[in-house]
Design a protein around this motif. Structure first.
Motif, PDB file in Angstrom:
ATOM      1  N   LEU A 180       0.958  -1.093  -0.052  1.00 49.27           N
ATOM      2  CA  LEU A 180       0.096   0.035  -0.026  1.00 49.27           C
ATOM      3  C   LEU A 180       0.777   1.483   0.118  1.00 49.27           C
ATOM      4  CD1 LEU A 180      -2.912  -0.975   2.547  1.00 49.27           C
ATOM      5  CD2 LEU A 180      -3.078  -0.786   0.060  1.00 49.27           C
ATOM      6  N   ASP A 181       1.938   1.234   0.807  1.00 47.96           N
ATOM      7  CA  ASP A 181       2.736   2.394   0.802  1.00 47.96           C
ATOM      8  C   ASP A 181       3.480   2.496  -0.634  1.00 47.96           C
ATOM      9  OD1 ASP A 181       4.016   4.275   3.061  1.00 47.96           O
ATOM     10  OD2 ASP A 181       5.574   3.830   1.739  1.00 47.96           O
ATOM     11  N   ALA A 182       3.992   1.306  -1.175  1.00 48.47           N
ATOM     12  CA  ALA A 182       4.478   1.536  -2.428  1.00 48.47           C
ATOM     13  C   ALA A 182       3.757   2.063  -3.493  1.00 48.47           C
ATOM     14  CB  ALA A 182       5.081   0.152  -2.707  1.00 48.47           C
ATOM     15  N   ALA A 183       2.360   1.541  -3.399  1.00 48.03           N
ATOM     16  CA  ALA A 183       1.411   2.346  -4.460  1.00 48.03           C
ATOM     17  C   ALA A 183       1.402   3.695  -4.373  1.00 48.03           C
ATOM     18  CB  ALA A 183       0.254   1.676  -4.307  1.00 48.03           C
ATOM     19  N   LYS A 184       1.355   4.239  -2.967  1.00 52.32           N
ATOM     20  CA  LYS A 184       1.166   5.818  -2.792  1.00 52.32           C
ATOM     21  C   LYS A 184       2.617   6.388  -3.225  1.00 52.32           C
ATOM     22  CE  LYS A 184       0.805   8.792   1.277  1.00 52.32           C
ATOM     23  NZ  LYS A 184       0.870   9.243   2.409  1.00 52.32           N
ATOM     24  N   THR A 185       3.717   5.856  -3.055  1.00 51.97           N
ATOM     25  CA  THR A 185       4.925   6.243  -3.395  1.00 51.97           C
ATOM     26  C   THR A 185       5.170   6.351  -4.824  1.00 51.97           C
ATOM     27  OG1 THR A 185       6.245   5.503  -1.494  1.00 51.97           O
ATOM     28  CG2 THR A 185       7.437   5.894  -3.330  1.00 51.97           C
ATOM     29  N   GLU A 186       4.630   5.273  -5.636  1.00 54.16           N
ATOM     30  CA  GLU A 186       4.645   5.308  -7.191  1.00 54.16           C
ATOM     31  C   GLU A 186       3.631   6.522  -7.691  1.00 54.16           C
ATOM     32  OE1 GLU A 186       4.050   1.311  -8.349  1.00 54.16           O
ATOM     33  OE2 GLU A 186       6.225   0.811  -7.723  1.00 54.16           O
ATOM     34  N   GLN A 187       2.372   6.530  -6.961  1.00 54.52           N
ATOM     35  CA  GLN A 187       1.494   7.661  -7.517  1.00 54.52           C
ATOM     36  C   GLN A 187       1.946   9.022  -7.304  1.00 54.52           C
ATOM     37  OE1 GLN A 187      -1.559   6.847  -8.967  1.00 54.52           O
ATOM     38  NE2 GLN A 187      -1.231   9.018  -9.475  1.00 54.52           N
ATOM     39  N   GLU A 188       2.895   9.233  -6.367  1.00 56.27           N
ATOM     40  CA  GLU A 188       3.365  10.316  -6.078  1.00 56.27           C
ATOM     41  C   GLU A 188       4.389  10.748  -7.083  1.00 56.27           C
ATOM     42  OE1 GLU A 188       4.389  10.334  -2.004  1.00 56.27           O
ATOM     43  OE2 GLU A 188       2.524  10.903  -1.233  1.00 56.27           O
ATOM     44  N   LEU A 189       5.162   9.797  -7.352  1.00 59.70           N
ATOM     45  CA  LEU A 189       6.427  10.094  -7.923  1.00 59.70           C
ATOM     46  C   LEU A 189       5.654  10.208  -9.629  1.00 59.70           C
ATOM     47  CD1 LEU A 189       8.654   6.946  -7.118  1.00 59.70           C
ATOM     48  CD2 LEU A 189       9.266   9.388  -7.259  1.00 59.70           C
ATOM     49  N   ALA A 190       4.867   9.716  -9.900  1.00 59.30           N
ATOM     50  CA  ALA A 190       4.126   9.714 -11.281  1.00 59.30           C
ATOM     51  C   ALA A 190       3.623  11.353 -11.318  1.00 59.30           C
ATOM     52  CB  ALA A 190       2.909   8.755 -11.459  1.00 59.30           C
ATOM     53  N   ASN A 191       2.997  11.784 -10.229  1.00 63.36           N
ATOM     54  CA  ASN A 191       2.229  13.113 -10.294  1.00 63.36           C
ATOM     55  C   ASN A 191       3.179  14.120  -9.957  1.00 63.36           C
ATOM     56  OD1 ASN A 191      -0.236  11.794 -10.407  1.00 63.36           O
ATOM     57  ND2 ASN A 191      -0.595  11.933  -8.293  1.00 63.36           N
ATOM     58  N   GLY A 192       4.540  13.930  -9.704  1.00 59.18           N
ATOM     59  CA  GLY A 192       5.528  15.035  -9.337  1.00 59.18           C
ATOM     60  C   GLY A 192       5.227  15.506  -8.052  1.00 59.18           C
ATOM     61  N   THR A 193       4.775  14.811  -7.045  1.00 62.25           N
ATOM     62  CA  THR A 193       4.705  15.467  -5.874  1.00 62.25           C
ATOM     63  C   THR A 193       5.391  14.657  -4.810  1.00 62.25           C
ATOM     64  OG1 THR A 193       2.554  14.007  -5.428  1.00 62.25           O
ATOM     65  CG2 THR A 193       2.215  16.108  -5.988  1.00 62.25           C
ATOM     66  N   PHE A 194       6.369  13.742  -5.084  1.00 65.87           N
ATOM     67  CA  PHE A 194       7.060  12.731  -4.047  1.00 65.87           C
ATOM     68  C   PHE A 194       8.394  13.711  -3.624  1.00 65.87           C
ATOM     69  CE2 PHE A 194      10.585   9.937  -3.161  1.00 65.87           C
ATOM     70  CZ  PHE A 194       9.841   9.112  -2.224  1.00 65.87           C
ATOM     71  N   ILE A 195       8.403  13.646  -2.372  1.00 62.33           N
ATOM     72  CA  ILE A 195       9.473  14.269  -1.549  1.00 62.33           C
ATOM     73  C   ILE A 195      10.386  13.172  -0.995  1.00 62.33           C
ATOM     74  CG2 ILE A 195      10.096  15.807   0.107  1.00 62.33           C
ATOM     75  CD1 ILE A 195       7.507  17.446  -0.255  1.00 62.33           C
ATOM     76  N   SER A 196      11.406  13.164  -1.360  1.00 58.47           N
ATOM     77  CA  SER A 196      12.526  12.354  -0.811  1.00 58.47           C
ATOM     78  C   SER A 196      13.174  13.063   0.404  1.00 58.47           C
ATOM     79  CB  SER A 196      13.530  11.832  -1.877  1.00 58.47           C
ATOM     80  OG  SER A 196      14.662  10.934  -1.065  1.00 58.47           O
ATOM     81  N   GLU A 197      12.807  12.638   1.596  1.00 53.90           N
ATOM     82  CA  GLU A 197      13.381  13.414   2.646  1.00 53.90           C
ATOM     83  C   GLU A 197      14.814  13.027   3.098  1.00 53.90           C
ATOM     84  OE1 GLU A 197      11.125  12.797   5.967  1.00 53.90           O
ATOM     85  OE2 GLU A 197       9.190  13.982   5.197  1.00 53.90           O
ATOM     86  N   ASP A 198      15.621  14.038   3.583  1.00 60.28           N
ATOM     87  CA  ASP A 198      16.930  13.552   4.209  1.00 60.28           C
ATOM     88  C   ASP A 198      16.714  12.982   5.282  1.00 60.28           C
ATOM     89  OD1 ASP A 198      19.442  13.615   5.172  1.00 60.28           O
ATOM     90  OD2 ASP A 198      20.018  15.670   4.454  1.00 60.28           O
TER      91      ASP A 198
END
Length: 382
Positions: free
Chosen positions: A46-64
């Protein structure tokens, strides 16, 4: 597409997944990242699906994952401090160093939870009254991180400023009264006039009769006072750091104000001006840019000087204890007692927000409350 894998920990089996996230600018290829700690494969999926969706939408933030609150604070401060006056910079740094960084500074931002933030607020509320101010500054740091896409969420969002039991009590102890009533003012000024210098007497008289802030009073120059038209212009405040004095423009437009003076205050100022003109190092034609309140060499008084003198007098003569800001509250309370409106008091004190004036209004003298009761009684008798 994410790949999933289970692994063993001391707490049992956990799941992780690997995914390709943002592009590495050094080689133009997507960087592989890992997210761990899921109790079941379903949670990881479920978390992976959310991450992939955010990556596709350009809203993903990769935190330090190594970023501390201290580091985030330093980034925020270096960005906003250029808009601060020296006095504000000093105040903000003091608040962070004394109250905020001890709780958050060494923590990694990713580990700061909403529950932890609420726990900190609960502790601060028992220590200080300005916990809402501390929350406001810490919140600015977190919001900066979100806006700059350094972090994905603000853990302070949704937290509550707790109210203590005494906040709900109808009556406050007399010791908490931070103003003097009319009889106390008369006694204080008579004593200061007898025991202190004319400079100090005039300084306290002006604070009580104008409601001016300490920094505004100490920054006054003779050109700010119009004896003929009985007005005084507050447009500057004195700031002191590392032994140096700076006259800063008042923070808000409301603080920059011209107010009327009563005849007794004008007379006191005239006496001080005549005394200053008779000093051997000062010509009789006193230049307008000379400070009203200064040392013998013409340099400004220490910002702590009025506090020290007031504390000493209160202690020596057993006055009801107030701080130097209490003289400003005293002026407001006496204005209300004399029948001034809330708007009139707001303008005279230079409050940019009428809530500040209302807070003082709720602590007016007993005489005002008694007059209110008397007016109600007379109305009911009609």
């Amino acid at each position: 597409m994410a790949s999933f894998q289970k692994y063993e920990t001391k707490d049992g089996i956990r799941w992780m997944y690997k995914y390709y996230g943002e592009i590495d600018p050094r080689n133009g290829k997507k960087k592989q990242s890992t997210k761990r700690g899921f109790k079941t494969k379903k949670e990881a999926q479920l978390d992976a699906a959310k991450t992939e969706q955010e990556l596709a939408n350009g809203t993903f933030i990769s935190e330090d994952k190594t970023l501390t609150f201290q580091q985030l604070y330093e980034q925020w401060y270096s960005t906003v401090s250029s808009t601060y006056k020296p006095s504000t910079k000093k105040a903000v740094q003091h608040k962070f160093n004394k109250r905020i960084l001890p709780h958050f500074g060494n923590l990694k931002v990713k580990d700061i939870s909403k529950a932890y933030c609420q726990d900190v607020l609960n502790k601060l509320a028992k220590e200080i009254k300005s916990v809402d101010n501390m929350r406001m500054y810490a919140n600015q740091v977190f919001e900066y991180g979100v806006r700059m896409e350094i972090i994905s969420k603000n853990p302070l969002k949704g937290t509550i400023i707790p109210k203590l039991e005494e906040d709900f009590l109808a009556d406050k102890k007399d010791e908490e009264r931070n103003y003097w009533e009319k009889n106390e003012i008369k006694k204080f000024l008579a004593l200061v006039k007898q025991e202190c210098s004319l400079r100090d007497y005039t300084m306290f008289h002006l604070m009580i009769y104008t409601g001016g802030r300490k920094g505004e009073i100490l920054a006054l120059r003779w050109s700010d006072i119009d004896m003929k038209n009985k007005t005084i212009n507050f447009s500057k405040t004195l700031f002191q750091e590392n032994g140096e004095f700076i006259a800063l423009t008042s923070k808000t437009a409301a603080s920059r104000r011209s107010i009327s003076l009563d005849a007794s205050t004008v007379d006191v100022l005239k006496k001080l001006r005549r005394e200053a003109a008779s000093e051997p190092l000062v010509s009789f034609e006193l230049p307008g840019n000379h400070l009203v309140f200064s040392r013998q060499d013409g340099t400004p008084l220490r910002l702590a000087y009025p506090n020290d003198r007031l504390d000493a007098i209160i202690k020596q003569h057993a006055f009801h204890p107030i701080n130097i800001h209490g003289l400003r509250h005293t002026h407001a309370s006496l204005l209300f007692e004399a029948g001034a409106s809330i708007k009139e008091v707001q303008e005279r004190l230079g409050h940019s927000d009428i809530k500040m004036t209302m807070n003082i209004y709720t602590h007016v003298t007993k005489a005002v409350k008694e007059k209110t009761a008397e007016r109600f009684e007379k109305f009911m008798e009609l």
